[in-house]
Design a protein around this motif. Structure first.
Motif, mmCIF file in Angstrom:
data_model
loop_
_atom_site.group_PDB
_atom_site.id
_atom_site.type_symbol
_atom_site.label_atom_id
_atom_site.label_comp_id
_atom_site.label_asym_id
_atom_site.label_seq_id
_atom_site.Cartn_x
_atom_site.Cartn_y
_atom_site.Cartn_z
ATOM 1 N N PHE A 1 0.862 -1.184 0.000
ATOM 2 C CA PHE A 1 0.000 0.000 0.000
ATOM 3 C C PHE A 1 0.894 1.228 0.000
ATOM 4 O O PHE A 1 1.818 1.325 0.799
ATOM 5 C CB PHE A 1 -0.901 0.018 1.235
ATOM 6 N N GLN A 2 0.615 2.164 -0.909
ATOM 7 C CA GLN A 2 1.453 3.351 -1.015
ATOM 8 C C GLN A 2 0.614 4.587 -1.292
ATOM 9 O O GLN A 2 -0.373 4.526 -2.009
ATOM 10 C CB GLN A 2 2.457 3.213 -2.161
ATOM 11 N N ILE A 3 1.035 5.692 -0.708
ATOM 12 C CA ILE A 3 0.534 7.008 -1.073
ATOM 13 C C ILE A 3 1.746 7.744 -1.621
ATOM 14 O O ILE A 3 2.733 7.926 -0.920
ATOM 15 C CB ILE A 3 -0.065 7.765 0.118
ATOM 16 N N GLU A 4 1.664 8.140 -2.883
ATOM 17 C CA GLU A 4 2.820 8.748 -3.536
ATOM 18 C C GLU A 4 2.474 10.141 -4.033
ATOM 19 O O GLU A 4 1.472 10.339 -4.714
ATOM 20 C CB GLU A 4 3.270 7.878 -4.706
ATOM 21 N N HIS A 5 3.318 11.111 -3.657
ATOM 22 C CA HIS A 5 3.162 12.478 -4.141
ATOM 23 C C HIS A 5 3.572 12.508 -5.604
ATOM 24 O O HIS A 5 4.556 11.888 -5.986
ATOM 25 C CB HIS A 5 4.045 13.415 -3.304
ATOM 26 N N ASP A 6 2.824 13.224 -6.438
ATOM 27 C CA ASP A 6 3.093 13.185 -7.876
ATOM 28 C C ASP A 6 4.169 14.164 -8.329
ATOM 29 O O ASP A 6 4.433 14.302 -9.519
ATOM 30 C CB ASP A 6 1.809 13.401 -8.673
ATOM 31 N N GLY A 7 4.795 14.865 -7.407
ATOM 32 C CA GLY A 7 5.855 15.802 -7.770
ATOM 33 C C GLY A 7 5.352 17.211 -7.997
ATOM 34 O O GLY A 7 6.133 18.130 -8.170
ATOM 35 N N SER A 8 4.031 17.414 -7.995
ATOM 36 C CA SER A 8 3.509 18.773 -8.151
ATOM 37 C C SER A 8 2.473 19.040 -7.060
ATOM 38 O O SER A 8 2.831 19.402 -5.962
ATOM 39 C CB SER A 8 2.932 18.986 -9.547
ATOM 40 N N THR A 9 1.187 18.822 -7.329
ATOM 41 C CA THR A 9 0.167 19.171 -6.335
ATOM 42 C C THR A 9 -0.778 18.030 -5.984
ATOM 43 O O THR A 9 -1.727 18.230 -5.250
ATOM 44 C CB THR A 9 -0.688 20.345 -6.838
ATOM 45 N N GLY A 10 -0.564 16.839 -6.502
ATOM 46 C CA GLY A 10 -1.499 15.744 -6.258
ATOM 47 C C GLY A 10 -0.810 14.528 -5.680
ATOM 48 O O GLY A 10 0.382 14.524 -5.396
ATOM 49 N N ALA A 11 -1.591 13.462 -5.518
ATOM 50 C CA ALA A 11 -1.065 12.224 -4.966
ATOM 51 C C ALA A 11 -1.825 11.058 -5.560
ATOM 52 O O ALA A 11 -2.949 11.202 -6.041
ATOM 53 C CB ALA A 11 -1.181 12.209 -3.446
ATOM 54 N N THR A 12 -1.214 9.886 -5.507
ATOM 55 C CA THR A 12 -1.820 8.653 -5.987
ATOM 56 C C THR A 12 -1.771 7.631 -4.866
ATOM 57 O O THR A 12 -0.742 7.468 -4.219
ATOM 58 C CB THR A 12 -1.061 8.105 -7.218
ATOM 59 N N ILE A 13 -2.894 6.934 -4.653
ATOM 60 C CA ILE A 13 -2.935 5.838 -3.693
ATOM 61 C C ILE A 13 -2.894 4.549 -4.495
ATOM 62 O O ILE A 13 -3.687 4.356 -5.408
ATOM 63 C CB ILE A 13 -4.210 5.885 -2.830
ATOM 64 N N VAL A 14 -1.947 3.677 -4.163
ATOM 65 C CA VAL A 14 -1.768 2.422 -4.877
ATOM 66 C C VAL A 14 -1.858 1.273 -3.880
ATOM 67 O O VAL A 14 -1.208 1.302 -2.836
ATOM 68 C CB VAL A 14 -0.391 2.370 -5.596
ATOM 69 N N ALA A 15 -2.679 0.272 -4.196
ATOM 70 C CA ALA A 15 -2.766 -0.935 -3.378
ATOM 71 C C ALA A 15 -2.634 -2.129 -4.314
ATOM 72 O O ALA A 15 -3.327 -2.197 -5.325
ATOM 73 C CB ALA A 15 -4.088 -0.994 -2.623
ATOM 74 N N THR A 16 -1.733 -3.061 -4.003
ATOM 75 C CA THR A 16 -1.565 -4.222 -4.873
ATOM 76 C C THR A 16 -2.714 -5.207 -4.730
ATOM 77 O O THR A 16 -2.917 -6.035 -5.604
ATOM 78 C CB THR A 16 -0.234 -4.938 -4.594
ATOM 79 N N GLY A 17 -3.458 -5.121 -3.651
ATOM 80 C CA GLY A 17 -4.650 -5.954 -3.445
ATOM 81 C C GLY A 17 -5.866 -5.067 -3.322
ATOM 82 O O GLY A 17 -5.921 -3.983 -3.890
ATOM 83 N N SER A 18 -6.847 -5.503 -2.580
ATOM 84 C CA SER A 18 -8.059 -4.706 -2.359
ATOM 85 C C SER A 18 -7.737 -3.509 -1.487
ATOM 86 O O SER A 18 -6.875 -3.568 -0.610
ATOM 87 C CB SER A 18 -9.124 -5.551 -1.668
ATOM 88 N N LEU A 19 -8.452 -2.421 -1.711
ATOM 89 C CA LEU A 19 -8.337 -1.224 -0.888
ATOM 90 C C LEU A 19 -9.715 -0.948 -0.309
ATOM 91 O O LEU A 19 -10.668 -0.712 -1.037
ATOM 92 C CB LEU A 19 -7.867 -0.030 -1.719
ATOM 93 N N GLU A 20 -9.831 -1.022 0.995
ATOM 94 C CA GLU A 20 -11.094 -0.777 1.669
ATOM 95 C C GLU A 20 -10.976 0.489 2.493
ATOM 96 O O GLU A 20 -10.008 0.662 3.226
ATOM 97 C CB GLU A 20 -11.462 -1.955 2.573
ATOM 98 N N VAL A 21 -11.948 1.375 2.343
ATOM 99 C CA VAL A 21 -11.994 2.599 3.127
ATOM 100 C C VAL A 21 -13.235 2.499 4.004
ATOM 101 O O VAL A 21 -14.337 2.328 3.495
ATOM 102 C CB VAL A 21 -12.072 3.852 2.222
ATOM 103 N N GLU A 22 -13.060 2.579 5.304
ATOM 104 C CA GLU A 22 -14.170 2.402 6.230
ATOM 105 C C GLU A 22 -14.326 3.656 7.070
ATOM 106 O O GLU A 22 -13.366 4.152 7.641
ATOM 107 C CB GLU A 22 -13.912 1.205 7.132
#
Length: 181
Positions: free
Chosen positions: A58-79
């Motif tokens: 699971f990763q949260i990566e800054h895009d180098g400017s003003t945004g970000a990307t959340i990456v999960a190699t499996g399921s991502l659940e937000v509760e």
């Protein structure tokens, strides 16, 4: 320095950069046990990454400017067990965009509604409302539409079709046949 005891830094100065605060380290830091942070945690470089899991699953990566990307190699659940989950976008034409490689499932365990206000819902696949709630008025049922509905293809109704008083069906391009209630 090899210490086999606790180190207590008692300075209470705030940190405002990577080179200020009660303790500064010029190199990387490896921590074998838990880390507790009382206030804010800053990652102060463009393209910085917060990763979790032995394989960085699971990763949260800054895009180098003003945004970000959340990456999960499996399921991502937000509760959001204590309230609701809000996804809020910017002020561009598309505030929140959900991209799905297959199906998009919106599910709830309670009586709720999917609201799409002042926006166009467009899809090249079927939009299925799989809720068995019966309609008893214009404000009840599995799908409630506050505005008009334009349908380019056939309509099939499995049960009764109800009209309000003084309303009816107009047939033909010139509306030459009227069935009024």
């Amino acid at each position: 320095i090899d210490l086999n005891a606790n180190v207590d830094v008692t300075d209470t100065g705030e940190s405002s950069s990577t080179s200020t605060g009660a303790l500064t380290v010029d190199a990387g830091v490896g921590i074998a046990k838990d880390l507790y942070v009382r206030d804010d945690l800053y990652l102060k470089s463009d393209s910085s990454r917060f990763a979790m899991g032995a394989g960085d699953d699971f990763q949260i990566e800054h895009d180098g400017s003003t945004g970000a990307t959340i990456v999960a190699t499996g399921s991502l659940e937000v509760e959001a067990s204590g309230g609701h989950l809000t996804l809020e976008g910017g002020s561009t034409a598309h505030d929140v965009i959900v991209v799905s490689g297959r199906d998009l499932h919106l599910q709830t365990d309670d009586v709720s509604r999917l609201s799409i206000g002042d926006s166009l819902l467009s899809s090249s696949v079927a939009f299925n409302v799989a809720v068995g709630t019966d309609a008893t008025s214009t404000t009840s049922g599995a799908l409630i539409v506050d505005g008009g509905v334009g349908v380019a293809k056939n309509i099939y109704a499995g049960e009764d079709l109800h009209f309000a008083d003084s309303k009816g069906i107009k047939l033909g391009a010139g509306e030459d046949v009227l069935i009024l209630h």
